[in-house]
Design a protein around this motif. Structure first.
Motif, mmCIF file in Angstrom:
data_model
loop_
_atom_site.group_PDB
_atom_site.id
_atom_site.type_symbol
_atom_site.label_atom_id
_atom_site.label_comp_id
_atom_site.label_asym_id
_atom_site.label_seq_id
_atom_site.Cartn_x
_atom_site.Cartn_y
_atom_site.Cartn_z
ATOM 1 N N VAL A 145 2.357 -6.158 7.062
ATOM 2 C CA VAL A 145 3.576 -5.367 7.287
ATOM 3 C C VAL A 145 3.833 -4.485 6.071
ATOM 4 O O VAL A 145 3.790 -4.969 4.929
ATOM 5 C CB VAL A 145 4.777 -6.295 7.540
ATOM 6 C CG1 VAL A 145 6.041 -5.475 7.775
ATOM 7 C CG2 VAL A 145 4.501 -7.206 8.732
ATOM 8 N N PRO A 146 4.062 -3.196 6.259
ATOM 9 C CA PRO A 146 4.320 -2.319 5.114
ATOM 10 C C PRO A 146 5.675 -2.614 4.491
ATOM 11 O O PRO A 146 6.554 -3.219 5.104
ATOM 12 C CB PRO A 146 4.269 -0.916 5.725
ATOM 13 C CG PRO A 146 4.668 -1.124 7.154
ATOM 14 C CD PRO A 146 4.109 -2.463 7.534
ATOM 15 N N SER A 147 5.832 -2.161 3.263
ATOM 16 C CA SER A 147 7.115 -2.318 2.592
ATOM 17 C C SER A 147 8.094 -1.271 3.103
ATOM 18 O O SER A 147 7.710 -0.264 3.722
ATOM 19 C CB SER A 147 6.947 -2.178 1.079
ATOM 20 O OG SER A 147 6.544 -0.857 0.744
ATOM 21 N N LEU A 148 9.369 -1.494 2.842
ATOM 22 C CA LEU A 148 10.391 -0.535 3.262
ATOM 23 C C LEU A 148 10.174 0.814 2.595
ATOM 24 O O LEU A 148 10.346 1.871 3.219
ATOM 25 C CB LEU A 148 11.780 -1.090 2.920
ATOM 26 C CG LEU A 148 12.974 -0.194 3.251
ATOM 27 C CD1 LEU A 148 13.047 0.077 4.747
ATOM 28 C CD2 LEU A 148 14.281 -0.836 2.772
ATOM 29 N N TYR A 193 0.823 -1.206 0.000
ATOM 30 C CA TYR A 193 0.000 0.000 0.000
ATOM 31 C C TYR A 193 0.863 1.264 0.000
ATOM 32 O O TYR A 193 0.432 2.332 0.457
ATOM 33 C CB TYR A 193 -0.974 0.003 1.177
ATOM 34 C CG TYR A 193 -0.404 -0.483 2.493
ATOM 35 C CD1 TYR A 193 0.134 0.407 3.416
ATOM 36 C CD2 TYR A 193 -0.411 -1.835 2.817
ATOM 37 C CE1 TYR A 193 0.646 -0.029 4.623
ATOM 38 C CE2 TYR A 193 0.093 -2.279 4.033
ATOM 39 C CZ TYR A 193 0.618 -1.375 4.922
ATOM 40 O OH TYR A 193 1.133 -1.808 6.118
ATOM 41 N N PHE A 194 2.067 1.141 -0.522
ATOM 42 C CA PHE A 194 2.978 2.287 -0.607
ATOM 43 C C PHE A 194 2.354 3.440 -1.390
ATOM 44 O O PHE A 194 2.482 4.609 -1.017
ATOM 45 C CB PHE A 194 4.289 1.831 -1.251
ATOM 46 C CG PHE A 194 4.932 2.834 -2.160
ATOM 47 C CD1 PHE A 194 5.543 3.967 -1.667
ATOM 48 C CD2 PHE A 194 4.900 2.654 -3.541
ATOM 49 C CE1 PHE A 194 6.125 4.897 -2.509
ATOM 50 C CE2 PHE A 194 5.469 3.574 -4.387
ATOM 51 C CZ PHE A 194 6.090 4.700 -3.875
ATOM 52 N N VAL A 225 -0.078 5.467 0.708
ATOM 53 C CA VAL A 225 0.654 6.246 1.713
ATOM 54 C C VAL A 225 1.316 7.456 1.059
ATOM 55 O O VAL A 225 1.289 8.572 1.608
ATOM 56 C CB VAL A 225 1.703 5.355 2.410
ATOM 57 C CG1 VAL A 225 2.605 6.187 3.324
ATOM 58 C CG2 VAL A 225 1.029 4.245 3.217
ATOM 59 N N GLU A 226 1.870 7.255 -0.108
ATOM 60 C CA GLU A 226 2.534 8.355 -0.813
ATOM 61 C C GLU A 226 1.538 9.443 -1.200
ATOM 62 O O GLU A 226 1.819 10.646 -1.043
ATOM 63 C CB GLU A 226 3.235 7.808 -2.054
ATOM 64 C CG GLU A 226 4.061 8.851 -2.787
ATOM 65 C CD GLU A 226 4.760 8.258 -3.997
ATOM 66 O OE1 GLU A 226 5.913 8.663 -4.274
ATOM 67 O OE2 GLU A 226 4.150 7.409 -4.679
ATOM 68 N N VAL A 227 0.358 9.050 -1.686
ATOM 69 C CA VAL A 227 -0.650 10.043 -2.073
ATOM 70 C C VAL A 227 -1.140 10.804 -0.856
ATOM 71 O O VAL A 227 -1.299 12.034 -0.890
ATOM 72 C CB VAL A 227 -1.816 9.348 -2.809
ATOM 73 C CG1 VAL A 227 -2.944 10.340 -3.062
ATOM 74 C CG2 VAL A 227 -1.336 8.765 -4.125
ATOM 75 N N LEU A 228 -1.401 10.086 0.228
ATOM 76 C CA LEU A 228 -1.864 10.758 1.452
ATOM 77 C C LEU A 228 -0.832 11.759 1.958
ATOM 78 O O LEU A 228 -1.180 12.897 2.323
ATOM 79 C CB LEU A 228 -2.168 9.717 2.529
ATOM 80 C CG LEU A 228 -3.460 8.900 2.349
ATOM 81 C CD1 LEU A 228 -3.490 7.736 3.325
ATOM 82 C CD2 LEU A 228 -4.683 9.779 2.531
ATOM 83 N N CYS A 229 0.423 11.361 2.001
ATOM 84 C CA CYS A 229 1.470 12.285 2.458
ATOM 85 C C CYS A 229 1.624 13.448 1.486
ATOM 86 O O CYS A 229 1.857 14.590 1.899
ATOM 87 C CB CYS A 229 2.791 11.533 2.610
ATOM 88 S SG CYS A 229 2.825 10.337 3.964
ATOM 89 N N ILE A 232 9.710 4.482 4.368
ATOM 90 C CA ILE A 232 10.578 5.641 4.086
ATOM 91 C C ILE A 232 9.737 6.859 3.734
ATOM 92 O O ILE A 232 10.013 7.986 4.172
ATOM 93 C CB ILE A 232 11.562 5.286 2.951
ATOM 94 C CG1 ILE A 232 12.564 4.234 3.439
ATOM 95 C CG2 ILE A 232 12.289 6.527 2.459
ATOM 96 C CD1 ILE A 232 13.501 3.742 2.368
ATOM 97 N N VAL A 233 8.673 6.644 2.919
ATOM 98 C CA VAL A 233 7.771 7.747 2.588
ATOM 99 C C VAL A 233 7.121 8.295 3.848
ATOM 100 O O VAL A 233 6.994 9.520 4.024
ATOM 101 C CB VAL A 233 6.709 7.267 1.580
ATOM 102 C CG1 VAL A 233 5.636 8.339 1.382
ATOM 103 C CG2 VAL A 233 7.352 6.917 0.248
ATOM 104 N N MET A 234 6.731 7.382 4.754
ATOM 105 C CA MET A 234 6.098 7.811 5.996
ATOM 106 C C MET A 234 7.087 8.584 6.872
ATOM 107 O O MET A 234 6.720 9.600 7.485
ATOM 108 C CB MET A 234 5.601 6.568 6.738
ATOM 109 C CG MET A 234 4.634 6.838 7.866
ATOM 110 S SD MET A 234 3.010 7.393 7.283
ATOM 111 C CE MET A 234 3.124 9.143 7.635
#
Length: 483
Positions: free
Chosen positions: A349-352, A320-321, A324-328, A356-358
């Motif tokens: 578990v999220p990806s690395l 779901y990277f 997360v990227e769009v939300l940020c 990093i984006v988070m």
């Protein structure tokens, strides 16, 4: 006398030359369209006589074609010429093994005229392996190979012609997989009406029951051709025939619904998948997230993923990277963090990359404590940041005058495989200069020296001097030494 008779050696009989049917048969004449000169063709005949083990039969022919002629750099293209010559010999009959190998070879080398001739030869001289009234069971695989080759090369007239020839030769109904090959080729070419007509003929005239792949091909074709109404009609027909949709069917329709702007129906179909017990795939979730984000419903996409996670139907391995990227990127960093922890607590578990984006999003808001907690949890899962991002996190923690916490994070990361660089230690040393932690800073400087991060004695003395002059109440001297 008896001894003389016993000692008299009788001459051994001369060995008979090995019998070979090849010299007694009329050797093949050169084909009319051969690029070989008469001298080259004579060498081919010599090669044939030298390597063909007698007698002439399907097994010896197949062995010669596979192990001798197929690998010859100059004569391999004469395999079909030799194949047709053998069929002209009165005492010779091809079997399904020779026909199948020849069909595969011609299909792999894109010799379609010869492949058409091979099918005509098979129709005229069927395989004799079945002595009863039934046909050879290997006839359909031979035509299957040819039809697949014709369809892949967009020679659909040849494919359809081969299909009708196959129908006359085999017992029973054609395999639905052969029909699907032709339907897919028509859809890929954009001939949707022809594909539908062939489908109707397959069901009515050939009495072949379509399977889920048949319907998926037709539904996908209609969706790509912006004929979503016809795709839904085909979906309804699928249910009437007793064929159950699979995840590919639903994914195609959901994507088509988003393309038509029917967002709520797309979400409803995803929920219907869950109710029917058809598991979601990573592709399903990607289609939903992309479609909702494209419509500006980013928060709804996150809520939908959390809903699927609570129901335990969110697929393993879904990244779901992107969400997360769009939300940020839209400034919803806190909502992105809630989504990440919500899915993480649910076992996803999220990806690395997502982490990093988070981390970057939280650092932009100055949420240092949240960053520290996130990095610690990442390390517990065995996810190690790259050294540049990790150094940025350490700098933020040191700027908050909690250098001890930063050093603990470094030690934890070291135990998980982090490879620190000179900047990692320099940030911590400068942090201890500001916090007045002289002894801890000196230990780090000595560790830097052991690891080779201090180039010369002057750099070492400069760091030690900065630590010795620092007091707990003094201001930091980062700008002075961090060069």
């Amino acid at each position: 006398m008896a001894m003389k008779k016993l000692l008299k050696v009788k001459p051994l009989p001369k060995p008979k030359p090995p019998s070979s049917e090849i010299p007694n048969l009329p050797l093949p004449s050169p084909p009319p369209d051969t690029p070989l000169s008469p001298a080259q063709y004579a060498r081919f005949l010599d090669f044939l006589k030298a390597h063909w083990a007698p007698p002439l039969g399907p097994d010896t022919l197949l062995h010669f074609l596979k192990s001798k002629l197929h690998h010859h750099p100059s004569f391999s293209h004469l395999d079909f010429h030799l194949f047709t010559w053998a069929s002209s010999v009165d005492s010779f009959r091809h079997t399904h093994s020779t026909f199948y190998w020849m069909a595969r070879t011609l299909a792999a080398t894109h010799r379609f005229p010869q492949l058409r001739a091979l099918l005509h030869l098979l129709a005229a001289h069927p395989c004799p392996c079945s002595p009863s009234i039934f046909s050879c069971p290997q006839t359909e695989p031979i035509f299957h190979t040819a039809i697949h080759a014709f369809s892949k090369a967009s020679k659909l007239d040849d494919a359809v012609s081969a299909f009708h020839s196959m129908r006359k030769l085999i017992d029973g109904k054609p395999n639905v997989a052969v029909c699907n090959i032709i339907i897919h080729a028509f859809v890929k070419r954009g001939s949707h009406d022809t594909a539908l007509a062939f489908y109707r003929q397959m069901v009515a005239a050939c009495r072949v029951k379509p399977d889920v792949f048949t319907f998926n091909i037709l539904i996908s074709g209609y969706c790509r051709n912006s004929q979503f109404g016809l795709a839904l009609e085909m979906f309804n027909e699928m249910g009437k025939t007793g064929c159950y949709p699979n995840v590919v069917t639903f994914n195609t329709l959901i994507k088509g619904m988003f393309g038509e702007g029917r967002v709520e129906e797309a979400i409803g179909m995803a929920r219907e998948m869950v109710q029917l017990g058809c598991g979601l795939s990573s592709v399903t979730c990607e289609i939903l997230v992309q479609g909702l984000c494209k419509e500006g419903r980013v928060l709804q996409a996150g809520e939908l993923l959390l809903e699927f996670s609570e129901k335990g139907v969110l697929p393993e391995g879904f990244d779901y990277f992107a969400l997360v990227e769009v939300l940020c990127g839209e400034g919803n960093v806190v909502r992105a963090l809630e989504l990440l922890y919500g899915l993480w607590n649910g076992g996803r578990v999220p990806s690395l990359v997502a982490c990093i984006v988070m981390v970057d999003g939280l650092r932009g808001l100055g949420r240092t404590e949240e960053v520290q907690r996130l990095v610690e949890r990442m390390l517990e899962e065995g996810m190690v940041l790259d050294v540049v991002t990790f150094n940025c996190v350490l700098r933020d923690i040191c700027d908050a005058r909690t250098t001890d916490e930063a050093n603990k994070l470094r030690l934890l990361a070291l135990s998980k495989g982090l490879e620190p660089d000179g900047m990692t230690y320099r940030i911590l040393v400068m942090g201890y200069m500001g916090d007045g932690g002289r002894e801890k800073g000196e230990l780090l400087v000595n560790e830097m020296l052991d690891r080779g991060f201090i180039p010369d004695l002057a750099s070492y003395n400069k760091l030690m001097s900065g630590l010795s002059n620092c007091q707990h109440s003094t201001c930091r001297q980062v700008n002075k030494f961090d060069r």
